[in-house]
Write a protein that holds these residues in place. Structure first.
Motif, PDB file in Angstrom:
ATOM      1  N   ALA A 133       0.822  -1.215   0.000  1.00 40.35           N
ATOM      2  CA  ALA A 133       0.000   0.000   0.000  1.00 40.35           C
ATOM      3  C   ALA A 133       0.851   1.258   0.000  1.00 40.35           C
ATOM      4  N   GLN A 134       2.104   1.143   0.390  1.00 37.77           N
ATOM      5  CA  GLN A 134       3.069   2.248   0.324  1.00 37.77           C
ATOM      6  C   GLN A 134       4.181   1.832  -0.632  1.00 37.77           C
ATOM      7  N   PRO A 135       3.980   1.979  -1.960  1.00 40.18           N
ATOM      8  CA  PRO A 135       4.918   1.426  -2.947  1.00 40.18           C
ATOM      9  C   PRO A 135       6.359   1.882  -2.767  1.00 40.18           C
ATOM     10  N   TRP A 136       6.576   3.165  -2.460  1.00 42.95           N
ATOM     11  CA  TRP A 136       7.950   3.638  -2.328  1.00 42.95           C
ATOM     12  C   TRP A 136       8.640   2.995  -1.124  1.00 42.95           C
ATOM     13  N   LEU A 137       7.912   2.856  -0.040  1.00 42.49           N
ATOM     14  CA  LEU A 137       8.497   2.201   1.129  1.00 42.49           C
ATOM     15  C   LEU A 137       8.719   0.722   0.856  1.00 42.49           C
ATOM     16  N   MET A 138       7.808   0.106   0.134  1.00 42.64           N
ATOM     17  CA  MET A 138       7.978  -1.297  -0.231  1.00 42.64           C
ATOM     18  C   MET A 138       9.251  -1.497  -1.044  1.00 42.64           C
ATOM     19  N   LEU A 139       9.507  -0.608  -2.018  1.00 45.22           N
ATOM     20  CA  LEU A 139      10.713  -0.704  -2.852  1.00 45.22           C
ATOM     21  C   LEU A 139      11.974  -0.492  -2.028  1.00 45.22           C
ATOM     22  N   ILE A 140      11.935   0.472  -1.113  1.00 46.71           N
ATOM     23  CA  ILE A 140      13.110   0.742  -0.274  1.00 46.71           C
ATOM     24  C   ILE A 140      13.434  -0.468   0.593  1.00 46.71           C
ATOM     25  N   LEU A 141      12.399  -1.064   1.185  1.00 50.03           N
ATOM     26  CA  LEU A 141      12.624  -2.232   2.032  1.00 50.03           C
ATOM     27  C   LEU A 141      13.137  -3.407   1.215  1.00 50.03           C
ATOM     28  N   ASP A 142      12.572  -3.615   0.027  1.00 48.17           N
ATOM     29  CA  ASP A 142      13.018  -4.715  -0.819  1.00 48.17           C
ATOM     30  C   ASP A 142      14.477  -4.525  -1.240  1.00 48.17           C
ATOM     31  N   LEU A 143      14.841  -3.294  -1.540  1.00 48.49           N
ATOM     32  CA  LEU A 143      16.220  -2.987  -1.925  1.00 48.49           C
ATOM     33  C   LEU A 143      17.178  -3.241  -0.772  1.00 48.49           C
ATOM     34  N   GLY A 144      16.724  -2.990   0.451  1.00 50.61           N
ATOM     35  CA  GLY A 144      17.606  -3.100   1.604  1.00 50.61           C
ATOM     36  C   GLY A 144      17.697  -4.479   2.224  1.00 50.61           C
ATOM     37  N   LEU A 145      16.823  -5.403   1.830  1.00 49.35           N
ATOM     38  CA  LEU A 145      16.850  -6.747   2.406  1.00 49.35           C
ATOM     39  C   LEU A 145      17.872  -7.623   1.705  1.00 49.35           C
ATOM     40  N   GLY A 146      18.662  -8.346   2.506  1.00 53.34           N
ATOM     41  CA  GLY A 146      19.669  -9.246   1.970  1.00 53.34           C
ATOM     42  C   GLY A 146      19.168 -10.675   1.870  1.00 53.34           C
ATOM     43  N   PRO A 147      20.077 -11.645   1.705  1.00 56.86           N
ATOM     44  CA  PRO A 147      19.678 -13.049   1.524  1.00 56.86           C
ATOM     45  C   PRO A 147      18.951 -13.655   2.720  1.00 56.86           C
ATOM     46  N   TYR A 148      19.143 -13.094   3.910  1.00 55.43           N
ATOM     47  CA  TYR A 148      18.426 -13.587   5.090  1.00 55.43           C
ATOM     48  C   TYR A 148      16.916 -13.588   4.844  1.00 55.43           C
ATOM     49  N   ALA A 149      16.428 -12.601   4.110  1.00 54.60           N
ATOM     50  CA  ALA A 149      14.990 -12.452   3.892  1.00 54.60           C
ATOM     51  C   ALA A 149      14.436 -13.455   2.892  1.00 54.60           C
ATOM     52  N   ASP A 150      15.307 -14.228   2.239  1.00 53.35           N
ATOM     53  CA  ASP A 150      14.852 -15.159   1.197  1.00 53.35           C
ATOM     54  C   ASP A 150      14.981 -16.621   1.601  1.00 53.35           C
ATOM     55  N   GLN A 151      15.313 -16.896   2.846  1.00 57.10           N
ATOM     56  CA  GLN A 151      15.415 -18.275   3.300  1.00 57.10           C
ATOM     57  C   GLN A 151      14.030 -18.906   3.382  1.00 57.10           C
ATOM     58  N   PRO A 152      13.915 -20.176   3.056  1.00 59.66           N
ATOM     59  CA  PRO A 152      12.621 -20.851   3.227  1.00 59.66           C
ATOM     60  C   PRO A 152      12.238 -20.859   4.707  1.00 59.66           C
ATOM     61  N   LEU A 153      10.988 -20.620   4.991  1.00 58.70           N
ATOM     62  CA  LEU A 153      10.532 -20.522   6.370  1.00 58.70           C
ATOM     63  C   LEU A 153       9.662 -21.712   6.749  1.00 58.70           C
ATOM     64  N   SER A 154       9.744 -22.090   8.006  1.00 57.38           N
ATOM     65  CA  SER A 154       8.768 -23.024   8.560  1.00 57.38           C
ATOM     66  C   SER A 154       7.549 -22.223   9.010  1.00 57.38           C
ATOM     67  N   ALA A 155       6.474 -22.920   9.318  1.00 50.30           N
ATOM     68  CA  ALA A 155       5.283 -22.228   9.829  1.00 50.30           C
ATOM     69  C   ALA A 155       5.596 -21.538  11.153  1.00 50.30           C
ATOM     70  N   TRP A 156       6.518 -22.102  11.928  1.00 52.76           N
ATOM     71  CA  TRP A 156       6.936 -21.479  13.191  1.00 52.76           C
ATOM     72  C   TRP A 156       7.587 -20.125  12.924  1.00 52.76           C
ATOM     73  N   GLN A 157       8.500 -20.064  11.976  1.00 51.32           N
ATOM     74  CA  GLN A 157       9.184 -18.807  11.662  1.00 51.32           C
ATOM     75  C   GLN A 157       8.228 -17.792  11.039  1.00 51.32           C
ATOM     76  N   GLU A 158       7.372 -18.267  10.153  1.00 48.44           N
ATOM     77  CA  GLU A 158       6.459 -17.345   9.477  1.00 48.44           C
ATOM     78  C   GLU A 158       5.399 -16.803  10.424  1.00 48.44           C
ATOM     79  N   SER A 159       5.294 -17.420  11.607  1.00 43.57           N
ATOM     80  CA  SER A 159       4.339 -16.934  12.608  1.00 43.57           C
ATOM     81  C   SER A 159       4.839 -15.692  13.320  1.00 43.57           C
ATOM     82  N   PHE A 160       5.799 -15.000  12.722  1.00 41.70           N
ATOM     83  CA  PHE A 160       6.170 -13.675  13.214  1.00 41.70           C
ATOM     84  C   PHE A 160       5.069 -12.673  12.895  1.00 41.70           C
ATOM     85  N   LEU A 161       4.131 -13.068  12.031  1.00 38.24           N
ATOM     86  CA  LEU A 161       3.002 -12.209  11.665  1.00 38.24           C
ATOM     87  C   LEU A 161       1.746 -12.629  12.425  1.00 38.24           C
TER      88      LEU A 161
END
Length: 405
Positions: A190-218
């Protein structure tokens, strides 16, 4: 509710205002405690986009109901902004009467869902005792992490502790649906510019496969995944941990999409358009090339400095080892003098030649890294944007204007 008011409530809970026999949550026997997960939908402000949740304890005798959550931060804390930039954010646990806590979200148009949890009396009492201990001023503060230690993982962990590790044991065997990057892009779309900035700033840590336990950060994921958890029913069988959820207040805001937006095509088109602009300017408007090229080089240099700082000087581990440093880096600043020389039809300096060659090698390395097996940073959108821009800029500085001279 202000931090002062919340603190007074905290002291009331701990100090015995509810100390009369069966007078409230703080001293009720476990058999009188109802436990529920309260989930709040995403809000409009960027820090509300991930949603929120709380553990609700209700004394069935007195009717008192208290929501415990881990989502309070204090702007007045000494060095708050510096700590935020360095990735050393301090959050607080909090408690408030359920009606008061939920009223804010209802008035904000955010959904409120109550999901009862089937804890035994002993488990409910143990959870209550832990939450009250955690609520003490000396225990309430914790070091916040967006993905690994946030207001929802703390709720999840408190419930898991009371249940003897059942939640973690079951959710770690289930695959998650998205990565940290995908969930972030989805919720911030919903905030495209902020979404792009965050995507640009995320490294490989953000692309690891997640378990349901890890994804439950939301919060919404935790709400969904708890419905898959089964517990001992006391008769040799199992039963669901959660009862049927009740929607206490509907959502009145825009709902985030179910999937993360695909950024590859928009950024690829943007890269090609900007590259074409550089080439056309090199042939027909030298000053335009200098202006557009300066815009790109300054942006690339600033992004490179920020990515380097995030990696080396902060604890934002989700931004470490970012392959986008191969696409945007501080060396871009050194090309500015030669870019303005090119405006007059002059060839690039030897330093600029070497930097351009180094940058082209960096582009090749970025593409090669992306093809390696294992956990690979999903930065295809930025590759598709940066490659045509760098190629066009290199050609313009080395070939395009030299012909004019």
């Amino acid at each position: 509710m202000s931090l002062v008011a919340r603190t007074l409530l905290l002291l009331a809970l701990l100090g015995g205002v509810f100390a009369q026999a069966h007078a409230g949550v703080a001293n009720a026997p476990g058999a009188n405690l109802e436990v529920a997960l309260v989930t709040y939908g995403p809000g409009e402000t960027y820090w509300e986009r991930f949603g929120h949740d709380a553990i609700q304890l209700r004394d069935t005798v007195s009717g008192e109901s208290v929501n415990f959550n881990y989502g309070v931060f204090d702007f007045d804390e000494s060095g708050f902004l510096l700590n935020f930039a360095r990735g050393r954010m301090h959050y607080l646990m909090d408690a408030a009467p359920s009606e008061l806590d939920e009223r804010f979200y209802v008035q904000s148009g955010r959904s409120v869902t109550r999901q009862p949890l089937a804890l035994t009396p002993d488990q409910a009492a143990a959870l209550r005792d832990f939450l009250l201990w955690n609520l003490r001023p000396e225990n309430a503060r914790y070091d916040y992490d967006y993905y690994a230690d946030n207001c929802t993982t703390r709720v999840r962990d408190a419930l898991d502790r009371a249940l003897g590790g059942v939640i973690r044991k079951q959710l770690e065997t289930r695959a998650g649906g998205m990565t940290y990057r995908q969930q972030t892009a989805r919720l911030m779309s919903a905030q495209p510019w902020l979404m792009l900035i965050l995507d640009l700033g995320l490294g490989p840590y953000a692309d690891q496969p997640l378990s349901a336990w890890q994804e439950s950060f939301l919060p919404m994921v935790l709400q969904r995944e708890l419905a898959h958890v089964n517990i001992d029913d006391g008769a040799g069988g199992t039963r669901s941990l959660t009862g049927e959820g009740t929607l206490l207040s509907p959502n009145r805001l825009d709902v985030p999409p179910d999937q993360a937006p695909d950024l590859r095509m928009p950024l690829a088109v943007a890269g090609l358009v900007f590259a074409a602009l550089l080439i056309v300017s090199a042939r027909h408007w030298p000053t335009g090339l200098a202006l557009f090229g300066t815009l790109y080089l300054v942006a690339a240099g600033i992004v490179g400095v920020l990515l380097l700082v995030l990696w080396t000087l902060t604890t934002h581990h989700s931004a470490w080892a970012n392959a986008n440093l191969l696409l945007f880096n501080p060396l871009a600043f050194l090309l500015l003098p030669s870019l303005w020389r090119a405006r007059r039809g002059l060839a690039a300096s030897r330093l600029a030649d070497r930097i351009l060659l180094l940058q082209l090698i960096a582009l090749a390395a970025a593409m090669a890294l992306h093809l390696l097996p294992g956990i690979v940073q999903q930065n295809q959108p930025w590759l598709l944007f940066a490659i045509p821009c760098w190629l066009a800029l290199s050609w313009s500085m080395r070939r395009g204007l030299r012909r004019l001279g």
